[in-house]
Design a protein around this motif. Sequence first.
Motif, PDB file in Angstrom:
ATOM      1  N   ARG A  82     -14.247  14.840  84.140  1.00  0.00           N
ATOM      2  CA  ARG A  82     -14.423  15.570  82.870  1.00  0.00           C
ATOM      3  C   ARG A  82     -13.508  16.790  82.811  1.00  0.00           C
ATOM      4  NH1 ARG A  82     -18.355  19.743  81.370  1.00  0.00           N
ATOM      5  NH2 ARG A  82     -18.577  19.767  79.091  1.00  0.00           N
ATOM      6  N   ARG A  83     -13.412  17.524  83.933  1.00  0.00           N
ATOM      7  CA  ARG A  83     -12.534  18.702  83.958  1.00  0.00           C
ATOM      8  C   ARG A  83     -11.081  18.301  83.750  1.00  0.00           C
ATOM      9  NH1 ARG A  83     -15.660  20.297  88.788  1.00  0.00           N
ATOM     10  NH2 ARG A  83     -17.283  21.764  88.150  1.00  0.00           N
ATOM     11  N   ALA A  84     -10.671  17.189  84.386  1.00  0.00           N
ATOM     12  CA  ALA A  84      -9.293  16.732  84.248  1.00  0.00           C
ATOM     13  C   ALA A  84      -8.997  16.335  82.807  1.00  0.00           C
ATOM     14  CB  ALA A  84      -9.050  15.554  85.185  1.00  0.00           C
ATOM     15  N   LEU A  85      -9.953  15.690  82.147  1.00  0.00           N
ATOM     16  CA  LEU A  85      -9.756  15.291  80.751  1.00  0.00           C
ATOM     17  C   LEU A  85      -9.647  16.501  79.834  1.00  0.00           C
ATOM     18  CD1 LEU A  85     -12.270  12.290  80.499  1.00  0.00           C
ATOM     19  CD2 LEU A  85      -9.776  12.157  80.428  1.00  0.00           C
ATOM     20  N   MET A  86     -10.440  17.531  80.087  1.00  0.00           N
ATOM     21  CA  MET A  86     -10.421  18.712  79.227  1.00  0.00           C
ATOM     22  C   MET A  86      -9.170  19.555  79.416  1.00  0.00           C
ATOM     23  SD  MET A  86     -14.354  20.023  78.842  1.00  0.00           S
ATOM     24  CE  MET A  86     -14.575  20.506  80.560  1.00  0.00           C
ATOM     25  N   ARG A  87      -8.481  19.371  80.555  1.00  0.00           N
ATOM     26  CA  ARG A  87      -7.255  20.131  80.802  1.00  0.00           C
ATOM     27  C   ARG A  87      -6.035  19.506  80.127  1.00  0.00           C
ATOM     28  NH1 ARG A  87      -6.343  21.154  86.985  1.00  0.00           N
ATOM     29  NH2 ARG A  87      -4.500  22.181  86.092  1.00  0.00           N
ATOM     30  N   ARG A  88      -6.215  18.340  79.529  1.00  0.00           N
ATOM     31  CA  ARG A  88      -5.065  17.661  78.925  1.00  0.00           C
ATOM     32  C   ARG A  88      -4.563  18.377  77.675  1.00  0.00           C
ATOM     33  NH1 ARG A  88      -5.691  11.189  79.133  1.00  0.00           N
ATOM     34  NH2 ARG A  88      -7.241  11.486  77.489  1.00  0.00           N
ATOM     35  N   SER A  89      -5.437  19.094  76.979  1.00  0.00           N
ATOM     36  CA  SER A  89      -5.013  19.861  75.801  1.00  0.00           C
ATOM     37  C   SER A  89      -6.063  20.926  75.500  1.00  0.00           C
ATOM     38  CB  SER A  89      -4.844  18.937  74.589  1.00  0.00           C
ATOM     39  OG  SER A  89      -6.106  18.463  74.148  1.00  0.00           O
ATOM     40  N   GLN A  90      -5.683  21.888  74.651  1.00  0.00           N
ATOM     41  CA  GLN A  90      -6.609  22.957  74.297  1.00  0.00           C
ATOM     42  C   GLN A  90      -7.770  22.440  73.457  1.00  0.00           C
ATOM     43  OE1 GLN A  90      -4.175  25.889  72.339  1.00  0.00           O
ATOM     44  NE2 GLN A  90      -3.378  26.723  74.267  1.00  0.00           N
ATOM     45  N   LYS A  91      -7.589  21.304  72.807  1.00  0.00           N
ATOM     46  CA  LYS A  91      -8.636  20.726  71.975  1.00  0.00           C
ATOM     47  C   LYS A  91      -9.277  19.518  72.656  1.00  0.00           C
ATOM     48  CE  LYS A  91      -6.370  22.110  67.655  1.00  0.00           C
ATOM     49  NZ  LYS A  91      -5.836  21.641  66.351  1.00  0.00           N
ATOM     50  N   GLY A  92      -9.152  19.484  73.948  1.00  0.00           N
ATOM     51  CA  GLY A  92      -9.629  18.310  74.674  1.00  0.00           C
ATOM     52  C   GLY A  92     -11.034  18.439  75.215  1.00  0.00           C
ATOM     53  N   TYR A  93     -11.897  19.198  74.564  1.00  0.00           N
ATOM     54  CA  TYR A  93     -13.261  19.362  75.061  1.00  0.00           C
ATOM     55  C   TYR A  93     -13.991  18.022  75.046  1.00  0.00           C
ATOM     56  CZ  TYR A  93     -17.996  21.077  75.662  1.00  0.00           C
ATOM     57  OH  TYR A  93     -19.266  21.290  76.144  1.00  0.00           O
ATOM     58  N   VAL A  94     -14.634  17.714  76.168  1.00  0.00           N
ATOM     59  CA  VAL A  94     -15.379  16.459  76.314  1.00  0.00           C
ATOM     60  C   VAL A  94     -16.851  16.795  76.496  1.00  0.00           C
ATOM     61  CG1 VAL A  94     -15.669  14.349  77.659  1.00  0.00           C
ATOM     62  CG2 VAL A  94     -13.383  15.341  77.379  1.00  0.00           C
ATOM     63  N   THR A  95     -17.688  16.339  75.593  1.00  0.00           N
ATOM     64  CA  THR A  95     -19.120  16.611  75.709  1.00  0.00           C
ATOM     65  C   THR A  95     -19.715  15.788  76.849  1.00  0.00           C
ATOM     66  OG1 THR A  95     -19.743  14.843  74.183  1.00  0.00           O
ATOM     67  CG2 THR A  95     -19.253  17.005  73.230  1.00  0.00           C
ATOM     68  N   TRP A  96     -20.850  16.262  77.373  1.00  0.00           N
ATOM     69  CA  TRP A  96     -21.506  15.530  78.449  1.00  0.00           C
ATOM     70  C   TRP A  96     -22.039  14.191  77.957  1.00  0.00           C
ATOM     71  CZ3 TRP A  96     -21.149  15.285  83.313  1.00  0.00           C
ATOM     72  CH2 TRP A  96     -20.813  16.410  84.081  1.00  0.00           C
ATOM     73  N   GLU A  97     -22.378  14.140  76.676  1.00  0.00           N
ATOM     74  CA  GLU A  97     -22.863  12.867  76.124  1.00  0.00           C
ATOM     75  C   GLU A  97     -21.758  11.806  76.170  1.00  0.00           C
ATOM     76  OE1 GLU A  97     -24.916  11.071  72.031  1.00  0.00           O
ATOM     77  OE2 GLU A  97     -24.285  13.186  72.142  1.00  0.00           O
ATOM     78  N   ARG A  98     -20.549  12.207  75.762  1.00  0.00           N
ATOM     79  CA  ARG A  98     -19.419  11.273  75.805  1.00  0.00           C
ATOM     80  C   ARG A  98     -19.062  10.927  77.248  1.00  0.00           C
ATOM     81  NH1 ARG A  98     -13.122  12.616  74.491  1.00  0.00           N
ATOM     82  NH2 ARG A  98     -12.321  10.471  74.770  1.00  0.00           N
ATOM     83  N   MET A  99     -19.133  11.947  78.111  1.00  0.00           N
ATOM     84  CA  MET A  99     -18.795  11.724  79.516  1.00  0.00           C
ATOM     85  C   MET A  99     -19.784  10.760  80.154  1.00  0.00           C
ATOM     86  SD  MET A  99     -16.359  12.727  81.486  1.00  0.00           S
ATOM     87  CE  MET A  99     -16.126  11.425  82.688  1.00  0.00           C
TER      88      MET A  99
END
Length: 286
Positions: free
Chosen positions: A243-260
């Motif tokens: 999840r952290r790696a996915l969110m670092r891909r862009s400033q708008k890359g927030y990944v919710t725990w539900e999606r994760m």
Amino acid sequence: MLDADIRDFYGSINHEWLVKFVEHRIAGKRVVRLIQKWLAAGVLEDGAVTYDAAGAPQGASASPLLSNVYLHYVYDLWVQQWREKQARGHVIVVRFADDTVVGFQYQSDAEQFLKELKERLLKFDLELHPEKTRLIEFGRFAAKNRKERGEGKPETFTFLGFTHICGKTRSGNFTVMRQTIKKKLNAKVKALKVELTKRMHLSIQEVGKWLHKVVTGHNQYYGVPGNYAALNLFRHRVCQNWRRALMRRSQKGYVTWERMQHMADRWLPKPRICHPYPSQRFGVRT
């Protein structure tokens, strides 16, 4: 019980003894000469070649095979003979490379075995590691005996990636609980975190397939009875780092725990006990 480790085993193998042991198993002189040349070839490290009169390079392709041949004659055959001729009670021996654990029915056997093992190894230029070799009270009566003496819980020991603990089943019978060594679990998670950073910009499908193999392999090795919590912890931490790696891909890359959670359910296998109790698999009786 004896938990033993040989000090600098790969660097202490006596070449003369090793060649004798190989000659005892292999009749082809050409093969023996090739092994002798390999032992004398030296090691290239940082542009410099070093030559050692003893030892086999740890990590070299032939080292595991030759080291097992060496210990087969130095340790395995001797242990079998000692158990049959000198032991008063039952003796259980397990060895992997230069690490070994030996279970004894009687303390006197354990103490005598340790003394004679040291003498045996010295004959072949080997010695036990003083900090990694110890006699501990372990087994179905260990907790009761230590409690009667006013001592704490039985000591644990580590072997093949597991911490072995004196435990009980739900019915109250004695069992050996095996749990993933915390240091190894943390080291593996840390290595995966680095690798996930390298794969950060790959597609979710590519990373998911790779992580599926990683978690599956982890479950297949560490999936022993009593280790479910550690398996679940590993999967959870893999999920966190992904999840952290996915969110670092862009400033708008927030990944919710539900999606994760949906991604984890699809790509990360859930913890599964893959192995039965040793008594069921090997018919061991103590």
